[in-house]
Design a protein around this motif. Structure first.
Motif, mmCIF file in Angstrom:
data_model
loop_
_atom_site.group_PDB
_atom_site.id
_atom_site.type_symbol
_atom_site.label_atom_id
_atom_site.label_comp_id
_atom_site.label_asym_id
_atom_site.label_seq_id
_atom_site.Cartn_x
_atom_site.Cartn_y
_atom_site.Cartn_z
ATOM 1 N N TYR A 27 0.070 -4.900 7.124
ATOM 2 C CA TYR A 27 0.048 -6.347 7.343
ATOM 3 C C TYR A 27 -0.942 -6.601 8.458
ATOM 4 N N GLN A 28 -1.747 -7.668 8.356
ATOM 5 C CA GLN A 28 -2.725 -7.991 9.386
ATOM 6 C C GLN A 28 -2.655 -9.463 9.749
ATOM 7 N N GLN A 56 8.049 -9.831 11.684
ATOM 8 C CA GLN A 56 7.441 -9.665 10.373
ATOM 9 C C GLN A 56 7.815 -8.312 9.760
ATOM 10 N N ARG A 60 9.877 -7.617 6.282
ATOM 11 C CA ARG A 60 9.228 -6.910 5.184
ATOM 12 C C ARG A 60 9.870 -5.559 4.879
#
Length: 318
Positions: A27-28, A56, A60
């Motif tokens: 994830y970015q 986050q 996730r």
């Protein structure tokens, strides 16, 4: 999935990622540092961004990050986890490792210097993969360096190792903000090329990318500016390879985006200068602007590995 938080803090913006154990970017995200609001606001932005990444990861993957790594500019005391000084961000002696660990629920945090952290990634999983000795040199506003040895990056006794931009290549030359005259970064950085080309072309807004395009079209003024920069870079790189004997030299940053317009004459200029030295491979950086995040992730995973190996003994820079 086990993952770590990686933060790459720049002068104007931050890049962050969740990084898997294999170095994959899961994830970015990006965010401004808000440096115009002062150093305290910058620190709070970093802490808030890290907390968002933690949340986050929980959403996730069902669990928070197991560690975090953060790369920052300026002077870094990695042993103590302190961001000692940054002219761009305006801070002094920020206990960033402790602050981040507290915000992240006690997770272990590794702190690193931005260029050395990017160099770690380039050397271990990027353009220097497999090289036991490498030198990473990003050519941007200034010129820095990261000395890679067996998968690690050497910080030096005081955290200043690799500052190749302040090797004097033109004695008595242009004044440098460091206090010396004739430093490499005053001749071979992207900023130096931009300044020289703006003057030579009579176009105040012209930059290094414009100079590279003019070189490709055969403009003699651009060719002169470019060759002067290449010669200065070659002088600095030969000094470095004489001292360090790297197997690979990785050149990145804005100036390297010119591709073979830079690398072909640079390799030739270095080759002309070596005598007894072994000529290293001179290659472009491979990871682009993800190098800092990937390197911060590697620092975090290394921290966990080292803690497992020696739980009672702090390791280098952690």
């Amino acid at each position: 999935m086990r993952h770590v938080i990686a933060l790459d803090v720049g002068g104007t913006g931050m890049k962050a990622a969740l990084v898997g154990a294999g170095g994959e970017l899961l994830y970015q995200a990006r965010r401004a540092t808000e440096r115009e609001r002062g150093p305290d606001a910058v620190v709070e932005s970093i802490l808030g961004f890290a907390a968002e990444l933690r949340a986050q990861g929980e959403r996730r993957f069902g669990a928070p990050a197991v560690a975090a790594g953060v790369a920052v500019p300026g002077i870094v005391d990695a042993d103590q986890g302190i961001a000692a000084y940054s002219a761009n961000l305006g801070w002094r002696d920020v206990p960033l490792r402790a602050l981040l660990s507290r915000r992240l629920g006690g997770a272990p945090v590794a702190l690193g210097h931005d260029v050395r952290t990017g160099g770690l990634a380039e050397g271990r999983i990027g353009a220097g993969r497999g090289a036991d000795r490498f030198l990473f040199v990003p050519l941007g506003t200034g010129i820095a360096g990261a000395i890679g040895i067996d998968g690690r990056v050497e910080a030096g006794a005081h955290g200043f190792a690799g500052e190749i931009g302040h090797v004097v290549v033109r004695p008595g030359g242009l004044a440098c903000p460091c206090g010396q005259y004739g430093c490499l970064e005053r001749y071979g950085s992207a900023a130096a090329v931009s300044e020289a080309w703006a003057e030579a072309s009579g176009a105040p807004e012209a930059d290094a990318a414009d100079c590279a395009k003019a070189v490709e079209s055969g403009d003699p003024r651009a060719l002169k500016v470019w060759q002067d920069a290449v010669d200065a870079l070659a002088d600095g790189l030969v000094t470095a390879l004489t001292l360090l004997d790297p197997r690979t030299m990785i050149v990145g940053g804005g100036l390297a985006e010119a591709g073979e317009t830079l690398f072909t004459p640079l390799r030739a200029a270095v080759r002309r200068r070596v005598t007894f030295q072994k000529l290293p491979s001179i290659v472009p950086a491979a990871l682009g602007d993800t190098a800092g995040c990937l390197g911060a992730g590697l620092l975090a995973w290394d921290l966990l590995d080292e803690s497992a190996d020696s739980p009672e003994v702090p390791r280098d820079g952690r």
